[in-house]
Design a protein around this motif. Structure first.
Motif, PDB file in Angstrom:
ATOM      1  N   UNK A   1      57.200  42.320  50.291  1.00  0.00           N
ATOM      2  CA  UNK A   1      57.342  41.144  49.438  1.00  0.00           C
ATOM      3  C   UNK A   1      55.992  40.650  48.948  1.00  0.00           C
ATOM      4  N   UNK A   2      54.912  41.277  49.407  1.00  0.00           N
ATOM      5  CA  UNK A   2      53.568  40.884  48.992  1.00  0.00           C
ATOM      6  C   UNK A   2      53.043  41.739  47.862  1.00  0.00           C
ATOM      7  N   UNK A   3      51.774  42.080  47.961  1.00  0.00           N
ATOM      8  CA  UNK A   3      51.044  42.819  46.919  1.00  0.00           C
ATOM      9  C   UNK A   3      50.697  44.190  47.467  1.00  0.00           C
ATOM     10  N   UNK A   4      51.280  45.239  46.901  1.00  0.00           N
ATOM     11  CA  UNK A   4      51.053  46.614  47.338  1.00  0.00           C
ATOM     12  C   UNK A   4      50.519  47.410  46.158  1.00  0.00           C
ATOM     13  N   UNK A   5      49.343  48.009  46.330  1.00  0.00           N
ATOM     14  CA  UNK A   5      48.702  48.635  45.182  1.00  0.00           C
ATOM     15  C   UNK A   5      47.652  49.634  45.650  1.00  0.00           C
ATOM     16  N   UNK A   6      46.926  50.208  44.681  1.00  0.00           N
ATOM     17  CA  UNK A   6      45.789  51.101  44.909  1.00  0.00           C
ATOM     18  C   UNK A   6      46.125  52.256  45.853  1.00  0.00           C
TER      19      UNK A   6
END
Length: 676
Positions: free
Chosen positions: A318-323
């Motif tokens: 539910x958060x920020x998942x990236x890179x």
């Protein structure tokens, strides 16, 4: 956000600050910060003069009124109006300390550190006791602009103070250590000569987030392009992927990666498989997403990319998942996340899968050796699968996000990260570094002077101390021996010493093309298989050297399953003069066992062959016994003896000359032939 600023805030203020964390261009730049509502004037000093105008240092009603309007605008995160009101207040009263401090804090939180310095400096020089914490922010601003001498001076002065909290003193001590490190690093620079990748790649727009295939001949990168979407989201720019091929010693003009991967939504921060036929990327605020930014995947078949698919709730949060960064064997995916359960503001996580055909498992935190209470971002796992590069402002560095390298040992433990050094790292933020498979060239984005646009892609020779282990590659086409039709075959690469299956991949179902990473410094068995065909076997033992091994270019013909066809099993090993199977033979023997298990009606003859060294009688007996050893292994595994026969041929059926060592090695072999 500037990490050192967190050192002295009250816990409640810190929680409030974290809740209003936001991102600039979240799928692309991933540069983020915390905006504090009156950090200096409210969080630290409370209501003393932020809300009680009578306590303000200015007697000008106009200045106080403008200051009050500024605090209200700042509470709404309205940067421009905050600055305008504060400048109006200072025109009415140039010595208005609170306005100076808040204007410095506004510029500081917006990472305009150079603009914040004169305001903090004036406050410190006017009355150092009025707000002692200003000395800290002044030192931090000097640090973030690369003025390490002045930063060191003000950190040292603050450390003599008894008017600030122990937490702030602790952060000041860390800042002082960073200054000492940076001054030493500048005095001992590493080799760093970045070269712009040229007009075939770079434009007057921003290019960043490079990703390379293992042969370093295909480049996929992100570009910030004008937003012409019909949705009218109001964004001036959005992000798409572009690709270029390295041909005839130069990069060809780039072209869009195309639909359906490129869309009206932002796509960025991508990683690709070793062969470039799968891309995993970040996209933010898409319909059906799990959080603010999620990871998506698309695969290439022939010339067509598949519709991107969300990696789902097992991977995304539910958060920020990236890179993301995918290992060369395709079985481990590293990425950055601010999800619950981490060590800091941003952590590096990883997820694994047993094979490339399996689902990803629940992500795990990479641990305290790498992740700190601050930001660890932009992971890149090299093709050697044990060298990790990443950005951090929690490990000792030059002031902002610095680039680090750490290595994983045979027990799967990560070593202490090492700073890549100055001038590769500076007072600014450095991130999104990738390193070619050879380990000699690195690629990154920079807004340095002399480029084509705001951010351009650059390459440079990576200094030896931080290079990974050299990796080369195997490249070619799989086809039907009889029809010449291309085949989408399955590849296995096995470490013969450990028996570990270190890579599994597939050739393209339309073109038959394959490209896989080949580690150096270990004996490798290659098996290629496809339903209805005999498997292909090959052996590699590539020396590890700083220069790297030459790539292996090989087209592989698979023979259909039919009587009379023969397969040379190149990974069956015996000691000289012995018929006892060496442990390194097990992987190949298991492959043969699996083939026979899948094809229960097939009968085979195992054939043993030698070179011409020694007597014919000895070689006949030796080859006979070696073939029998293979049969015995298969029978012990459960294959019926009625399906197996064996024969020793000595040196009567050479496939190469016996006049050279290499020729004799080729003649010493074990085969199986399909029989009626």
């Amino acid at each position: 956000m500037d990490i050192w600023a967190s050192g002295f805030f009250l816990d409640d203020c810190w929680i409030i600050a974290c809740k209003i964390l936001f991102f600039k261009n979240p799928s692309m730049q991933f540069a983020f910060k915390v905006t504090f509502v009156g950090v200096l004037l409210i969080a630290v000093l409370g209501d003393t003069f932020a809300q009680q105008s009578g306590a303000l240092t200015s007697r000008s009603a106009s200045a106080r009124r403008s200051y009050q309007q500024a605090t209200e605008a700042w509470g709404k995160k309205d940067f421009q109006n905050t600055v305008n009101f504060l400048q109006r207040a200072l025109r009415a009263d140039p010595r208005f300390l609170e306005a100076k401090l808040l204007l410095g804090e506004v510029y500081f939180s917006e990472e305009e550190f150079a603009k914040s310095i004169p305001h903090f400096l004036m406050a410190v020089q006017t009355d150092p006791l009025f707000f002692p914490q200003a000395q800290y922010f002044l030192a931090r601003a000097y640090l973030r602009t690369g003025d390490y001498v002045n930063a060191k001076l003000h950190f040292e002065q603050l450390l003599q103070s008894r008017l600030v909290s122990a937490r702030l003193l602790q952060s000041a001590q860390a800042g002082l250590v960073a200054c000492i490190f940076a001054i030493h690093a500048q005095a001992h620079p590493v080799a760093f000569e970045p070269v712009n990748m040229g007009s075939a790649i770079n434009t007057n727009l921003s290019e960043y987030s490079p990703a390379l295939t293992v042969d370093e001949q295909t480049l996929i990168f992100t570009r910030k392009v004008p937003d012409v979407s019909p949705q009218g989201r109001g964004n001036r720019f959005q992000e798409d992927f572009f690709k270029s091929y390295f041909q005839q010693n130069a990069w060809e003009p780039n072209v869009p990666l195309g639909e359906p991967v490129n869309s009206w939504w932002n796509e960025g921060a991508q990683t690709i498989t070793a062969d470039g036929r799968q891309i995993i990327f970040a996209s933010c605020n898409r319909p059906g997403g799990m959080g603010s930014c999620d990871l998506y995947s698309s695969s290439l078949s022939g010339m067509q990319w598949s519709q991107p698919e969300n990696l789902g709730p097992v991977v995304n949060s539910s958060g920020w998942d990236s890179q993301p960064s995918l290992s060369s064997d395709g079985r481990t995916l590293f990425f950055t996340s601010n999800r619950a359960g981490g060590n800091g503001l941003m952590d590096i996580w990883f997820t694994t899968r047993p094979t490339v055909a399996d689902a990803w498992t629940a992500p795990q935190n990479l641990g305290h050796t790498i992740n700190t209470p601050y930001r660890e971002m932009s992971p890149f796992i090299h093709a050697d699968n044990h060298t990790l590069y990443f950005a951090s402002d929690g490990h000792l560095g030059m002031g902002g996000l610095d680039l680090f390298v750490c290595r994983r040992d045979s027990a799967n433990n990560w070593a202490v990260p090492v700073n890549l050094g100055y001038p590769l790292n500076t007072f600014a933020d450095e991130f999104s570094l990738v390193v070619g498979a050879k380990g000699t060239q690195a690629f990154f984005a920079s807004a340095r002077e002399g480029g084509f646009g705001k951010n351009d892609l650059y390459m440079f020779a990576l200094h030896e101390e931080v290079r990974p282990t050299t990796v080369t590659y195997l490249k070619g086409v799989v086809f039907d021996y009889e029809t010449r039709n291309r085949i989408g075959a399955r590849f296995h690469l096995i470490n013969l010493k450990s028996g570990e299956n270190i890579m599994e991949s597939y050739s393209d179902t339309h073109t038959g093309e394959f490209l896989v990473a080949l580690p150096t410094g270990m004996p490798l068995a290659l098996n290629v298989e496809h339903a209805g065909y005999l498997f292909f076997s090959e052996h590699f033992s590539l020396e590890q050297s700083p220069e790297g091994a030459e790539p292996v270019l090989m087209n592989i013909a698979l023979n259909p399953v039919k009587t009379g066809e023969t397969v040379v099993m190149r990974n069956i090993f015996f000691d000289t003069g012995s018929h006892y199977l060496k442990p390194e033979s097990v992987a190949e023997l298991l492959r043969l066992f699996e083939f026979l298990s899948r094809n229960p009606k097939i009968r085979i003859e195992i054939g043993g062959h030698t070179d011409n060294v020694g007597t014919f009688e000895f070689n006949t007996t030796l080859s006979h016994n070696r073939a029998r050893s293979v049969v015995n292994f298969l029978v012990d595994k459960g294959i019926s003896a009625n399906r197996l026969s064996y024969k020793g041929f000595a040196d009567t059926k050479p496939i190469d000359t016996n006049n050279t060592e290499q020729g004799r090695a080729n003649n010493r072999r074990t085969e199986f032939t399909l029989i009626p």
